[in-house]
Design a protein around this motif. Sequence first.
Motif, PDB file in Angstrom:
ATOM      1  N   TYR A  59       0.925  -1.357  -0.036  1.00  0.00           N
ATOM      2  CA  TYR A  59       0.207   0.465  -0.071  1.00  0.00           C
ATOM      3  C   TYR A  59       0.509   1.067  -0.067  1.00  0.00           C
ATOM      4  CZ  TYR A  59      -2.343   3.552   1.944  1.00  0.00           C
ATOM      5  OH  TYR A  59      -3.664   5.067   1.774  1.00  0.00           O
ATOM      6  N   GLN A  60       2.038   1.342   0.589  1.00  0.00           N
ATOM      7  CA  GLN A  60       2.729   2.108   0.560  1.00  0.00           C
ATOM      8  C   GLN A  60       3.774   2.888  -1.032  1.00  0.00           C
ATOM      9  OE1 GLN A  60       3.231   3.964   3.322  1.00  0.00           O
ATOM     10  NE2 GLN A  60       1.300   3.366   4.676  1.00  0.00           N
ATOM     11  N   PHE A  61       4.028   2.067  -0.693  1.00  0.00           N
ATOM     12  CA  PHE A  61       4.613   1.743  -2.032  1.00  0.00           C
ATOM     13  C   PHE A  61       3.659   2.631  -3.327  1.00  0.00           C
ATOM     14  CE2 PHE A  61       5.420  -0.031  -6.316  1.00  0.00           C
ATOM     15  CZ  PHE A  61       6.466   0.697  -6.976  1.00  0.00           C
ATOM     16  N   HIS A  62       2.010   2.213  -3.698  1.00  0.00           N
ATOM     17  CA  HIS A  62       1.693   2.598  -4.471  1.00  0.00           C
ATOM     18  C   HIS A  62       0.704   4.291  -4.282  1.00  0.00           C
ATOM     19  CE1 HIS A  62       1.075  -1.148  -7.391  1.00  0.00           C
ATOM     20  NE2 HIS A  62       1.645  -1.656  -6.222  1.00  0.00           N
ATOM     21  N   ALA A  63       0.129   3.564  -2.685  1.00  0.00           N
ATOM     22  CA  ALA A  63       0.184   5.409  -2.842  1.00  0.00           C
ATOM     23  C   ALA A  63       1.034   6.482  -2.645  1.00  0.00           C
ATOM     24  CB  ALA A  63      -0.625   5.704  -1.083  1.00  0.00           C
ATOM     25  N   LYS A  64       1.935   5.903  -2.555  1.00  0.00           N
ATOM     26  CA  LYS A  64       3.482   7.233  -2.643  1.00  0.00           C
ATOM     27  C   LYS A  64       4.082   7.534  -3.512  1.00  0.00           C
ATOM     28  CE  LYS A  64       3.045   7.185   2.524  1.00  0.00           C
ATOM     29  NZ  LYS A  64       3.934   6.961   4.443  1.00  0.00           N
ATOM     30  N   PHE A  65       4.567   6.451  -3.818  1.00  0.00           N
ATOM     31  CA  PHE A  65       5.058   6.272  -4.868  1.00  0.00           C
ATOM     32  C   PHE A  65       4.674   6.664  -6.237  1.00  0.00           C
ATOM     33  CE2 PHE A  65       7.587   5.508  -1.129  1.00  0.00           C
ATOM     34  CZ  PHE A  65       8.833   6.163  -1.613  1.00  0.00           C
ATOM     35  N   PHE A  66       4.358   5.341  -6.806  1.00  0.00           N
ATOM     36  CA  PHE A  66       3.601   4.536  -8.183  1.00  0.00           C
ATOM     37  C   PHE A  66       2.070   5.285  -8.034  1.00  0.00           C
ATOM     38  CE2 PHE A  66       3.057   0.623 -10.613  1.00  0.00           C
ATOM     39  CZ  PHE A  66       3.050   1.642 -12.042  1.00  0.00           C
ATOM     40  N   LEU A  67       1.312   5.791  -7.887  1.00  0.00           N
ATOM     41  CA  LEU A  67       0.567   6.307  -8.235  1.00  0.00           C
ATOM     42  C   LEU A  67       1.068   8.130  -8.090  1.00  0.00           C
ATOM     43  CD1 LEU A  67      -2.519   6.382  -8.908  1.00  0.00           C
ATOM     44  CD2 LEU A  67      -3.440   7.457  -6.632  1.00  0.00           C
ATOM     45  N   PRO A  68       1.655   8.403  -7.410  1.00  0.00           N
ATOM     46  CA  PRO A  68       1.687  10.395  -7.933  1.00  0.00           C
ATOM     47  C   PRO A  68       2.794  10.413  -9.387  1.00  0.00           C
ATOM     48  CG  PRO A  68       2.371   9.327  -5.232  1.00  0.00           C
ATOM     49  CD  PRO A  68       2.142   8.039  -6.085  1.00  0.00           C
ATOM     50  N   GLU A  69       3.924   9.388  -9.128  1.00  0.00           N
ATOM     51  CA  GLU A  69       4.703   9.350 -10.263  1.00  0.00           C
ATOM     52  C   GLU A  69       4.133   9.333 -12.002  1.00  0.00           C
ATOM     53  OE1 GLU A  69       7.789   9.842 -11.031  1.00  0.00           O
ATOM     54  OE2 GLU A  69       8.290   9.756  -9.503  1.00  0.00           O
ATOM     55  N   LEU A  70       2.808   9.012 -11.505  1.00  0.00           N
ATOM     56  CA  LEU A  70       1.471   8.221 -13.292  1.00  0.00           C
ATOM     57  C   LEU A  70       1.119   9.336 -12.965  1.00  0.00           C
ATOM     58  CD1 LEU A  70       0.604   4.493 -12.787  1.00  0.00           C
ATOM     59  CD2 LEU A  70       1.828   5.506 -14.369  1.00  0.00           C
ATOM     60  N   GLN A  71       0.899  10.410 -11.695  1.00  0.00           N
ATOM     61  CA  GLN A  71      -0.258  11.302 -12.191  1.00  0.00           C
ATOM     62  C   GLN A  71       0.140  12.552 -12.701  1.00  0.00           C
ATOM     63  OE1 GLN A  71      -1.761  10.983  -7.769  1.00  0.00           O
ATOM     64  NE2 GLN A  71      -3.659  11.047  -8.438  1.00  0.00           N
ATOM     65  N   LYS A  72       2.262  12.716 -12.171  1.00  0.00           N
ATOM     66  CA  LYS A  72       2.594  13.881 -12.360  1.00  0.00           C
ATOM     67  C   LYS A  72       2.556  13.253 -13.859  1.00  0.00           C
ATOM     68  CE  LYS A  72       7.427  15.850 -11.788  1.00  0.00           C
ATOM     69  NZ  LYS A  72       8.099  15.460 -10.615  1.00  0.00           N
ATOM     70  N   ARG A  73       2.672  12.808 -14.777  1.00  0.00           N
ATOM     71  CA  ARG A  73       3.472  12.331 -15.950  1.00  0.00           C
ATOM     72  C   ARG A  73       2.510  12.404 -17.021  1.00  0.00           C
ATOM     73  NH1 ARG A  73       7.876  10.499 -18.261  1.00  0.00           N
ATOM     74  NH2 ARG A  73       8.885  11.213 -16.601  1.00  0.00           N
ATOM     75  N   MET A  74       1.520  12.359 -16.827  1.00  0.00           N
ATOM     76  CA  MET A  74      -0.289  11.979 -17.794  1.00  0.00           C
ATOM     77  C   MET A  74      -0.656  13.957 -17.388  1.00  0.00           C
ATOM     78  SD  MET A  74      -0.578   9.475 -18.202  1.00  0.00           S
ATOM     79  CE  MET A  74      -2.032   9.898 -19.226  1.00  0.00           C
ATOM     80  N   GLU A  75       0.046  14.397 -16.305  1.00  0.00           N
ATOM     81  CA  GLU A  75      -0.522  15.965 -16.359  1.00  0.00           C
ATOM     82  C   GLU A  75       0.888  16.095 -17.287  1.00  0.00           C
ATOM     83  OE1 GLU A  75       0.299  16.896 -12.443  1.00  0.00           O
ATOM     84  OE2 GLU A  75      -1.171  15.977 -11.298  1.00  0.00           O
ATOM     85  N   ASP A  76       1.854  15.627 -17.095  1.00  0.00           N
ATOM     86  CA  ASP A  76       2.472  16.662 -18.480  1.00  0.00           C
ATOM     87  C   ASP A  76       2.784  15.890 -19.849  1.00  0.00           C
ATOM     88  OD1 ASP A  76       3.150  18.733 -16.490  1.00  0.00           O
ATOM     89  OD2 ASP A  76       5.057  16.834 -16.032  1.00  0.00           O
ATOM     90  N   SER A  78       0.880  16.428 -22.265  1.00  0.00           N
ATOM     91  CA  SER A  78       1.133  16.942 -24.068  1.00  0.00           C
ATOM     92  C   SER A  78       2.729  17.511 -24.167  1.00  0.00           C
ATOM     93  CB  SER A  78       0.277  18.721 -23.707  1.00  0.00           C
ATOM     94  OG  SER A  78       0.678  19.206 -22.495  1.00  0.00           O
ATOM     95  N   CYS A  79       3.761  17.355 -23.126  1.00  0.00           N
ATOM     96  CA  CYS A  79       5.229  17.638 -22.968  1.00  0.00           C
ATOM     97  C   CYS A  79       6.256  17.192 -23.538  1.00  0.00           C
ATOM     98  CB  CYS A  79       5.206  19.112 -22.620  1.00  0.00           C
ATOM     99  SG  CYS A  79       5.371  19.092 -21.073  1.00  0.00           S
ATOM    100  N   ASN A  80       5.531  15.826 -22.549  1.00  0.00           N
ATOM    101  CA  ASN A  80       6.329  14.443 -22.548  1.00  0.00           C
ATOM    102  C   ASN A  80       4.800  13.176 -22.661  1.00  0.00           C
ATOM    103  OD1 ASN A  80       8.607  13.253 -21.932  1.00  0.00           O
ATOM    104  ND2 ASN A  80       8.130  13.567 -19.916  1.00  0.00           N
ATOM    105  N   PRO A  81       5.119  13.272 -23.306  1.00  0.00           N
ATOM    106  CA  PRO A  81       4.035  11.876 -23.714  1.00  0.00           C
ATOM    107  C   PRO A  81       4.889  10.328 -23.560  1.00  0.00           C
ATOM    108  CG  PRO A  81       4.991  12.029 -26.037  1.00  0.00           C
ATOM    109  CD  PRO A  81       5.579  13.359 -24.628  1.00  0.00           C
ATOM    110  N   ARG A  82       4.751   9.949 -22.367  1.00  0.00           N
ATOM    111  CA  ARG A  82       5.874   8.781 -22.151  1.00  0.00           C
ATOM    112  C   ARG A  82       5.276   7.845 -20.288  1.00  0.00           C
ATOM    113  NH1 ARG A  82      10.900  10.216 -23.935  1.00  0.00           N
ATOM    114  NH2 ARG A  82      11.843   8.029 -22.770  1.00  0.00           N
ATOM    115  N   ILE A  83       5.785   6.393 -20.439  1.00  0.00           N
ATOM    116  CA  ILE A  83       4.846   6.281 -18.602  1.00  0.00           C
ATOM    117  C   ILE A  83       6.023   5.173 -19.036  1.00  0.00           C
ATOM    118  CG2 ILE A  83       2.539   6.710 -18.796  1.00  0.00           C
ATOM    119  CD1 ILE A  83       2.266   4.102 -20.006  1.00  0.00           C
ATOM    120  N   GLY A  84       6.974   4.855 -20.005  1.00  0.00           N
ATOM    121  CA  GLY A  84       7.132   3.804 -19.855  1.00  0.00           C
ATOM    122  C   GLY A  84       9.041   3.223 -19.274  1.00  0.00           C
ATOM    123  N   ASP A  85       9.164   5.297 -19.155  1.00  0.00           N
ATOM    124  CA  ASP A  85      10.471   4.627 -17.925  1.00  0.00           C
ATOM    125  C   ASP A  85       9.559   5.026 -16.007  1.00  0.00           C
ATOM    126  OD1 ASP A  85       9.223   7.445 -18.596  1.00  0.00           O
ATOM    127  OD2 ASP A  85      10.377   9.318 -17.890  1.00  0.00           O
TER     128      ASP A  85
END
Length: 557
Positions: A59-76, A78-85
């Motif tokens: 739970y801690q891994f997904h709530a504090k790391f994985f989900l925030p990283e995905l949210q930040k990438r989807m917000e950007d 338009s200028c950085n269309p990628r999730i693979g990294d």
Amino acid sequence: EPEEKKIALELLETEQAYVNRLHLLDQIFYTELMKEAKNGKTVPEEVVKMIFSNISSIYQFHAKFFLPELQKRMEDWSCNPRIGDVIQKLAPFLKMYGEYVKNFDKAVELITVWSEKSPPFQELIADIQKRKVCANLTLQHHMLEPVQRIPRYELLLKDYVRKLPPESPDRDDAEKALEMIFMVAKHSNAAIAEMERLQNLWAVYQRLGLEDDIVDPSNELIKEGPVQKISARNNSTSEKYLFLFNNMLLYCVPRVIQVGAEFQVHLRIDVDGMKVRELNDTQFPHTFLVSGKQRTLELQARENPPCCASVSLAKQSWGGGCRQGEGLRRGRDESRGAGTTWTTASQLDSDAISHPQTEELGRRAPQWVRDNLVTMCMRCKEPFNAIIRRRHHCRACGYVVCARCSDYKAELQYDGNRLNRVCQECYVFLTGHVVLEDREGKHKGILEKGAAEVSGRSLLCSSLQLLDKNGKGGTRGWFVIPQDDPLVLYIYAAPQDVRAHTSIPLLGYQVRDLPQGDSRHLFQLVQSRQVYTFVADTEELKRRWMRAMARSAAGIT
């Protein structure tokens, strides 16, 4: 919207829902159950920890790391269309799922057991399940979510890579991320397989009484099952049970009173050096021979399913299993198929006998020749009787011999170099001592050809009955026309006798067919006033003997 963005958004949405489910498991179910456990009102704290395993870390891994990283990438996007990294960077942490997945079955079992033992525990779980956040689903259903999450990642990422344009800057990272997710899934599956292997192995060890020299977590159980052991002494069978591991074969007997253990281990045969082969035995079908350094066993599988035309599946499976254990070099289904033609099927009970090669004599346990296959000593050729000439077995070669021919002792390596009863020939070979032979130089008579030796190189051999002159009674024996003496019919009392009791020169005889009477398959050899009447077991066998005798009688070799 590009297709790959739709899939990335689906990944984000499912991740948000998944984190909510993890929050329910960790912050509600686990927290409240642990609180009551600490107060001593429901179950021991260790039980709650075992049920939820490492759900807090997940739970801690997904709530504090994985989900925030995905949210930040989807917000950007338009200028950085990628999730693979992002996935590539965090994928190694997903290996923590192995522990949770491995523990899942045990966790579900604990919930069931303690729900019956502790009503307060059951009531608390039922109370939480009634809440709106649970959506009318059980605790077990919610606990299944982490088990299914890694395969879900793999499916979404496969779809994402497939929809990426060839020139997409995310292609390399996405493909690497997919490979890492695949390895994580493989790691989880391997954890499940290892858990099941250890559970099954421990269950087997409990059935065997947890003997110290057998229990080893590194062992692999290849096959287990019942077989019949064929006795060389009284020609009977008895129920036994085999456990084949990668390094040993355990020969067991079911316990009459099954307290603490289901089986008693009678013999352990090391797979190293073990040999397995099928036997063509007309009296005991579906048999196979297991020859180890410590002991040689003649075993019979239970049945011969009609769907297998060549060898019984049971025998084929056991033979293949033993060969798989022998260095794990071959699969279980790899067996030599015994032919179903008459020639192979009737290929002499002697075909079922194998004796150690000279270099193996004393180093490997021999196969004992069955008592009923011989009527005379296999060394001196004197007939056995129940009073003054009884049957004994040489512990080196397995031959049935009389007391005079086996009145010797020699150390046998397969039996820890202990002294064992052996025949004279084996004694001379094993010890190098010279024994005065009063029969030395005796010429080998025409009848002194061993049945096994002759039958192995015969034009035809099988059991027949030779009727007396009245055509009513008679003697049953083993009849052979040798390849190196094709004009003579040799008659033995038993298939393993080393001396024929009579012979019939066939040249000049006529072969006559007789009408079938009393369901008996009759035919005759006739020359002048000399008449021999034979009874075959089947009509086909009768026809084969008539053809073979007719050729020999005509001098066709």
